[in-house]
Design a protein around this motif. Structure first.
Motif, PDB file in Angstrom:
ATOM      1  N   ASN A  88     -77.909 -25.570  36.872  1.00 23.04           N
ATOM      2  CA  ASN A  88     -78.660 -25.800  38.104  1.00 23.04           C
ATOM      3  C   ASN A  88     -80.046 -25.173  38.104  1.00 23.04           C
ATOM      4  OD1 ASN A  88     -76.773 -27.392  39.435  1.00 23.04           O
ATOM      5  ND2 ASN A  88     -75.661 -25.610  40.197  1.00 23.04           N
ATOM      6  N   THR A  89     -80.209 -24.031  37.470  1.00 21.57           N
ATOM      7  CA  THR A  89     -81.493 -23.336  37.525  1.00 21.57           C
ATOM      8  C   THR A  89     -82.423 -23.650  36.356  1.00 21.57           C
ATOM      9  OG1 THR A  89     -80.568 -21.383  36.433  1.00 21.57           O
ATOM     10  CG2 THR A  89     -80.582 -21.399  38.855  1.00 21.57           C
ATOM     11  N   GLU A  90     -81.861 -23.989  35.202  1.00 24.40           N
ATOM     12  CA  GLU A  90     -82.695 -24.208  34.007  1.00 24.40           C
ATOM     13  C   GLU A  90     -83.041 -25.672  33.757  1.00 24.40           C
ATOM     14  OE1 GLU A  90     -84.060 -21.820  32.102  1.00 24.40           O
ATOM     15  OE2 GLU A  90     -83.169 -20.289  33.405  1.00 24.40           O
ATOM     16  N   GLY A  91     -82.357 -26.580  34.438  1.00 28.25           N
ATOM     17  CA  GLY A  91     -82.662 -27.996  34.253  1.00 28.25           C
ATOM     18  C   GLY A  91     -82.333 -28.526  32.867  1.00 28.25           C
ATOM     19  N   VAL A  92     -81.294 -27.982  32.252  1.00 21.49           N
ATOM     20  CA  VAL A  92     -80.884 -28.439  30.919  1.00 21.49           C
ATOM     21  C   VAL A  92     -79.607 -29.252  31.034  1.00 21.49           C
ATOM     22  CG1 VAL A  92     -81.969 -26.515  29.695  1.00 21.49           C
ATOM     23  CG2 VAL A  92     -79.604 -26.287  30.488  1.00 21.49           C
ATOM     24  N   SER A  93     -79.320 -30.018  29.982  1.00 18.74           N
ATOM     25  CA  SER A  93     -78.082 -30.795  29.985  1.00 18.74           C
ATOM     26  C   SER A  93     -77.073 -30.267  28.978  1.00 18.74           C
ATOM     27  CB  SER A  93     -78.390 -32.274  29.728  1.00 18.74           C
ATOM     28  OG  SER A  93     -79.128 -32.428  28.541  1.00 18.74           O
ATOM     29  N   CYS A  94     -77.431 -29.188  28.266  1.00 18.15           N
ATOM     30  CA  CYS A  94     -76.458 -28.532  27.399  1.00 18.15           C
ATOM     31  C   CYS A  94     -76.778 -27.048  27.308  1.00 18.15           C
ATOM     32  CB  CYS A  94     -76.417 -29.160  26.010  1.00 18.15           C
ATOM     33  SG  CYS A  94     -77.718 -28.603  24.894  1.00 18.15           S
ATOM     34  N   ILE A  95     -75.743 -26.288  27.044  1.00 16.46           N
ATOM     35  CA  ILE A  95     -75.865 -24.849  26.824  1.00 16.46           C
ATOM     36  C   ILE A  95     -75.206 -24.569  25.474  1.00 16.46           C
ATOM     37  CG2 ILE A  95     -75.153 -22.557  27.607  1.00 16.46           C
ATOM     38  CD1 ILE A  95     -75.064 -23.775  30.477  1.00 16.46           C
ATOM     39  N   VAL A  96     -75.926 -23.854  24.627  1.00 21.27           N
ATOM     40  CA  VAL A  96     -75.369 -23.503  23.323  1.00 21.27           C
ATOM     41  C   VAL A  96     -74.563 -22.215  23.482  1.00 21.27           C
ATOM     42  CG1 VAL A  96     -75.852 -23.062  20.900  1.00 21.27           C
ATOM     43  CG2 VAL A  96     -77.391 -24.537  22.215  1.00 21.27           C
ATOM     44  N   VAL A 120     -67.306 -20.172  33.649  1.00 18.06           N
ATOM     45  CA  VAL A 120     -67.857 -21.486  33.963  1.00 18.06           C
ATOM     46  C   VAL A 120     -68.897 -21.394  35.083  1.00 18.06           C
ATOM     47  CG1 VAL A 120     -67.284 -23.795  34.793  1.00 18.06           C
ATOM     48  CG2 VAL A 120     -65.843 -22.685  33.094  1.00 18.06           C
ATOM     49  N   LYS A 121     -68.702 -20.477  36.029  1.00 14.70           N
ATOM     50  CA  LYS A 121     -69.699 -20.325  37.104  1.00 14.70           C
ATOM     51  C   LYS A 121     -71.061 -19.941  36.536  1.00 14.70           C
ATOM     52  CE  LYS A 121     -66.815 -19.354  41.067  1.00 14.70           C
ATOM     53  NZ  LYS A 121     -66.545 -18.472  42.184  1.00 14.70           N
ATOM     54  N   ASP A 122     -71.065 -19.109  35.484  1.00 14.03           N
ATOM     55  CA  ASP A 122     -72.328 -18.755  34.828  1.00 14.03           C
ATOM     56  C   ASP A 122     -72.995 -20.010  34.257  1.00 14.03           C
ATOM     57  OD1 ASP A 122     -71.888 -16.011  35.297  1.00 14.03           O
ATOM     58  OD2 ASP A 122     -70.799 -15.788  33.397  1.00 14.03           O
ATOM     59  N   ALA A 123     -72.195 -20.861  33.642  1.00 16.78           N
ATOM     60  CA  ALA A 123     -72.721 -22.094  33.054  1.00 16.78           C
ATOM     61  C   ALA A 123     -73.265 -23.021  34.134  1.00 16.78           C
ATOM     62  CB  ALA A 123     -71.636 -22.796  32.243  1.00 16.78           C
TER      63      ALA A 123
END
Length: 141
Positions: free
Chosen positions: A103-111, A95-98
């Motif tokens: 925080n760094t990529e400015g996205v609201s979802c990760i696939v 979860v820390k990776d997520a």
């Protein structure tokens, strides 16, 4: 430490790169989530958010000022609007990776993908907040 596979939403909804924005709009009009995956031959090509759709469509759709040109914006294809290099993690990532990626990529979802870039699930920051809330409630009991 919790991994992202434990928190992700399974069975994310996907469209093909050649699906029209009319199809995408129809999906978003009937669901409560905010991201669609763009997939071809089971491989992730991109992500399309409801905000991406909103920006791509004419603001005059469905109004008295609507013109044929406004309606034509519904004919654009998913691949024309999607984010082409979606942020991804594999299921065993923690979860820390997520959180770092949010925080760094400015996205609201990760696939969440497998090692062949096939989608396994989708993780939103809300999934992480929900997990923290459950943990807090268990600790308080």
């Amino acid at each position: 430490m919790t991994n992202v596979a434990q928190l992700m939403s399974l069975n994310p909804v996907s469209v093909s790169p050649d699906d029209s924005l009319a199809v995408v709009k129809q999906i978003f009009d009937h669901v409560k989530f905010h991201h669609l995956l763009v997939v071809e031959d089971s491989v992730l090509l991109g992500v399309l958010s409801d905000r991406d759709l909103f920006k791509a469509l004419s603001p005059y759709l469905g109004t008295a000022a609507e013109t044929p040109r406004d309606l034509a914006s519904l004919n654009k294809k998913a691949h024309q609007v999607m984010r082409r290099k979606p942020v991804t993690l594999q299921g065993q990532a923690n979860v820390k990776d997520a959180v770092h990626l949010f925080n760094t990529e400015g996205v609201s979802c990760i696939v969440v993908v497998d090692n062949q870039n096939r989608p396994q699930g989708i993780l939103s920051w809300r999934d992480i907040i929900r997990a923290l809330d459950r943990t807090d409630k268990r600790a308080a009991q």
